[in-house]
Design a protein around this motif. Sequence first.
Motif, PDB file in Angstrom:
ATOM      1  N   ILE A  71       0.817  -1.212   0.000  1.00 36.54           N
ATOM      2  CA  ILE A  71       0.000   0.000   0.000  1.00 36.54           C
ATOM      3  C   ILE A  71       0.853   1.267   0.000  1.00 36.54           C
ATOM      4  O   ILE A  71       0.418   2.326  -0.459  1.00 36.54           O
ATOM      5  CB  ILE A  71      -0.962  -0.030   1.215  1.00 36.54           C
ATOM      6  CG1 ILE A  71      -2.193   0.830   0.957  1.00 36.54           C
ATOM      7  CG2 ILE A  71      -0.255   0.325   2.515  1.00 36.54           C
ATOM      8  CD1 ILE A  71      -3.353   0.525   1.896  1.00 36.54           C
ATOM      9  N   LYS A  72       2.093   1.162   0.482  1.00 38.99           N
ATOM     10  CA  LYS A  72       2.974   2.334   0.484  1.00 38.99           C
ATOM     11  C   LYS A  72       3.352   2.769  -0.926  1.00 38.99           C
ATOM     12  O   LYS A  72       3.801   3.897  -1.133  1.00 38.99           O
ATOM     13  CB  LYS A  72       4.242   2.039   1.300  1.00 38.99           C
ATOM     14  CG  LYS A  72       3.990   1.874   2.792  1.00 38.99           C
ATOM     15  CD  LYS A  72       5.256   2.002   3.618  1.00 38.99           C
ATOM     16  CE  LYS A  72       6.204   0.848   3.414  1.00 38.99           C
ATOM     17  NZ  LYS A  72       5.689  -0.413   3.970  1.00 38.99           N
ATOM     18  N   ASN A  73       3.173   1.875  -1.899  1.00 38.84           N
ATOM     19  CA  ASN A  73       3.457   2.223  -3.298  1.00 38.84           C
ATOM     20  C   ASN A  73       2.260   2.875  -3.992  1.00 38.84           C
ATOM     21  O   ASN A  73       2.341   3.223  -5.172  1.00 38.84           O
ATOM     22  CB  ASN A  73       3.862   0.968  -4.085  1.00 38.84           C
ATOM     23  CG  ASN A  73       5.095   0.302  -3.499  1.00 38.84           C
ATOM     24  OD1 ASN A  73       5.968   0.981  -2.964  1.00 38.84           O
ATOM     25  ND2 ASN A  73       5.160  -1.016  -3.594  1.00 38.84           N
ATOM     26  N   SER A  74       1.153   3.023  -3.285  1.00 33.30           N
ATOM     27  CA  SER A  74      -0.080   3.537  -3.870  1.00 33.30           C
ATOM     28  C   SER A  74      -0.355   4.938  -3.351  1.00 33.30           C
ATOM     29  O   SER A  74      -0.482   5.148  -2.139  1.00 33.30           O
ATOM     30  CB  SER A  74      -1.251   2.611  -3.508  1.00 33.30           C
ATOM     31  OG  SER A  74      -2.485   3.211  -3.802  1.00 33.30           O
ATOM     32  N   ALA A  75      -0.470   5.903  -4.260  1.00 35.12           N
ATOM     33  CA  ALA A  75      -0.787   7.274  -3.860  1.00 35.12           C
ATOM     34  C   ALA A  75      -2.174   7.367  -3.235  1.00 35.12           C
ATOM     35  O   ALA A  75      -2.440   8.235  -2.398  1.00 35.12           O
ATOM     36  CB  ALA A  75      -0.692   8.204  -5.065  1.00 35.12           C
ATOM     37  N   ASN A  76      -3.079   6.449  -3.625  1.00 39.50           N
ATOM     38  CA  ASN A  76      -4.475   6.525  -3.207  1.00 39.50           C
ATOM     39  C   ASN A  76      -4.860   5.411  -2.221  1.00 39.50           C
ATOM     40  O   ASN A  76      -6.023   5.058  -2.096  1.00 39.50           O
ATOM     41  CB  ASN A  76      -5.401   6.512  -4.422  1.00 39.50           C
ATOM     42  CG  ASN A  76      -5.106   5.365  -5.375  1.00 39.50           C
ATOM     43  OD1 ASN A  76      -3.965   5.165  -5.783  1.00 39.50           O
ATOM     44  ND2 ASN A  76      -6.120   4.604  -5.743  1.00 39.50           N
ATOM     45  N   ASP A 105     -12.172   1.496  -9.103  1.00 37.59           N
ATOM     46  CA  ASP A 105     -10.916   1.493  -9.851  1.00 37.59           C
ATOM     47  C   ASP A 105     -10.965   2.574 -10.919  1.00 37.59           C
ATOM     48  O   ASP A 105     -11.646   2.420 -11.943  1.00 37.59           O
ATOM     49  CB  ASP A 105     -10.722   0.111 -10.487  1.00 37.59           C
ATOM     50  CG  ASP A 105      -9.263  -0.203 -10.774  1.00 37.59           C
ATOM     51  OD1 ASP A 105      -8.455   0.736 -10.769  1.00 37.59           O
ATOM     52  OD2 ASP A 105      -8.946  -1.382 -10.990  1.00 37.59           O
ATOM     53  N   TYR A 106     -10.271   3.693 -10.678  1.00 43.16           N
ATOM     54  CA  TYR A 106     -10.255   4.798 -11.636  1.00 43.16           C
ATOM     55  C   TYR A 106      -8.929   4.790 -12.394  1.00 43.16           C
ATOM     56  O   TYR A 106      -7.866   4.674 -11.776  1.00 43.16           O
ATOM     57  CB  TYR A 106     -10.412   6.140 -10.921  1.00 43.16           C
ATOM     58  CG  TYR A 106     -11.826   6.417 -10.467  1.00 43.16           C
ATOM     59  CD1 TYR A 106     -12.678   7.205 -11.224  1.00 43.16           C
ATOM     60  CD2 TYR A 106     -12.307   5.885  -9.273  1.00 43.16           C
ATOM     61  CE1 TYR A 106     -13.971   7.468 -10.810  1.00 43.16           C
ATOM     62  CE2 TYR A 106     -13.604   6.134  -8.848  1.00 43.16           C
ATOM     63  CZ  TYR A 106     -14.424   6.933  -9.627  1.00 43.16           C
ATOM     64  OH  TYR A 106     -15.719   7.173  -9.216  1.00 43.16           O
ATOM     65  N   LEU A 112     -10.813  13.048 -11.870  1.00 46.94           N
ATOM     66  CA  LEU A 112     -10.829  13.027 -10.410  1.00 46.94           C
ATOM     67  C   LEU A 112      -9.488  12.585  -9.828  1.00 46.94           C
ATOM     68  O   LEU A 112      -9.116  12.998  -8.731  1.00 46.94           O
ATOM     69  CB  LEU A 112     -11.944  12.114  -9.901  1.00 46.94           C
ATOM     70  CG  LEU A 112     -13.359  12.700  -9.922  1.00 46.94           C
ATOM     71  CD1 LEU A 112     -14.384  11.613  -9.623  1.00 46.94           C
ATOM     72  CD2 LEU A 112     -13.491  13.856  -8.934  1.00 46.94           C
ATOM     73  N   VAL A 113      -8.769  11.747 -10.561  1.00 49.06           N
ATOM     74  CA  VAL A 113      -7.447  11.302 -10.101  1.00 49.06           C
ATOM     75  C   VAL A 113      -6.470  12.471 -10.139  1.00 49.06           C
ATOM     76  O   VAL A 113      -5.668  12.655  -9.214  1.00 49.06           O
ATOM     77  CB  VAL A 113      -6.937  10.127 -10.950  1.00 49.06           C
ATOM     78  CG1 VAL A 113      -5.557   9.693 -10.486  1.00 49.06           C
ATOM     79  CG2 VAL A 113      -7.912   8.952 -10.877  1.00 49.06           C
ATOM     80  N   ALA A 114      -6.586  13.279 -11.174  1.00 53.63           N
ATOM     81  CA  ALA A 114      -5.729  14.460 -11.266  1.00 53.63           C
ATOM     82  C   ALA A 114      -6.048  15.462 -10.149  1.00 53.63           C
ATOM     83  O   ALA A 114      -5.147  16.106  -9.596  1.00 53.63           O
ATOM     84  CB  ALA A 114      -5.901  15.121 -12.627  1.00 53.63           C
TER      85      ALA A 114
END
Length: 317
Positions: A71-76, A105-106, A112-114
């Motif tokens: 999870i540490k590799n995931s910004a979200n 899953d976007y 919205l991710v931006a």
Amino acid sequence: MSIPLIDLAKLTSASDAVRQQEIQSLDTACREIGFFYLVNTGLPNSLMQALMREAKRFFNQPQQVKNAIDIKNSANHRGYGNIGEEQLDEVTHADWKETFDMALDYPADHPLVAKYPTMYGPNQNPRDPQTLEVLQDYYVAAFEVAQKLLTAMAQALSLEDDFFTRCFTDHVTVLRMIHYPPRPEAGHDNGAGAHTDYGCVTLLLQDQTGGLQVKNRQGEWVDATPIENALVVNIGDLMQHWTNDEYVSTAHRVRASLPDVHRYSFPFFVEPDYETQVTCVPSCQSADKPAKYQPVLAGDWIQSRFDATYAYREEKH
């Protein structure tokens, strides 16, 4: 305090008398305890059993396989969380559990991710397609239950039926798998530290091991004993804010498993669209009881709670 049973079939009954009586029971549970068992949810028993099976398979994989979707590799905040990654109670030990988180899953190029990269984005999925399929099926089924429950809560608060459910177009609802391994030593009894949840409501599927405890109004810890095929539901902080403290977000914790005992549970954190403006609902304020909380975006609130709970997210800010 005993944790009440609420019947979802009655909350959605065609009989107005049956429905209204159960809505009143729901309202009382939300105001007085903030916790209840939800029965007759319509969730297939086969799906619940499949989720238990896949969780055991997933967490039983070699550590390096799980670490590949750390999870540490995931910004979200999606993927696998190792033991000690989370500390819900800021005073005690880190939690003795490992986790897996997923949400909608976007794609990385979604607007919205931006705009909100720490809350929206792609999942880090288990590599086994069977595990992923079961997780996705359960996510969809649990979301349907949540929408029915939120409709009933709106009715209990004398709001429009869709007052809450209309806030779930691009929601940030999270399904989590949790494995509580046997505790390492007698002194470490903290499976999950005392905390309140951040969002609207949480729907928890737990195995039959036990360990979940709820803090009553006298400050005593009461066991939320597992009931076969029932979900344990609790009010989150966001709903407490929305209802001006009428619906209460209650502290709860999980005691660490005994030696040789593994516990599995599956909280479904029901959280609305990031840009949901959470303002005190009309039926929960008056001249005698003005709104206690400033309006806040749901996502900003949840984001702030995440940052306080996970050290690795603090480091990124």
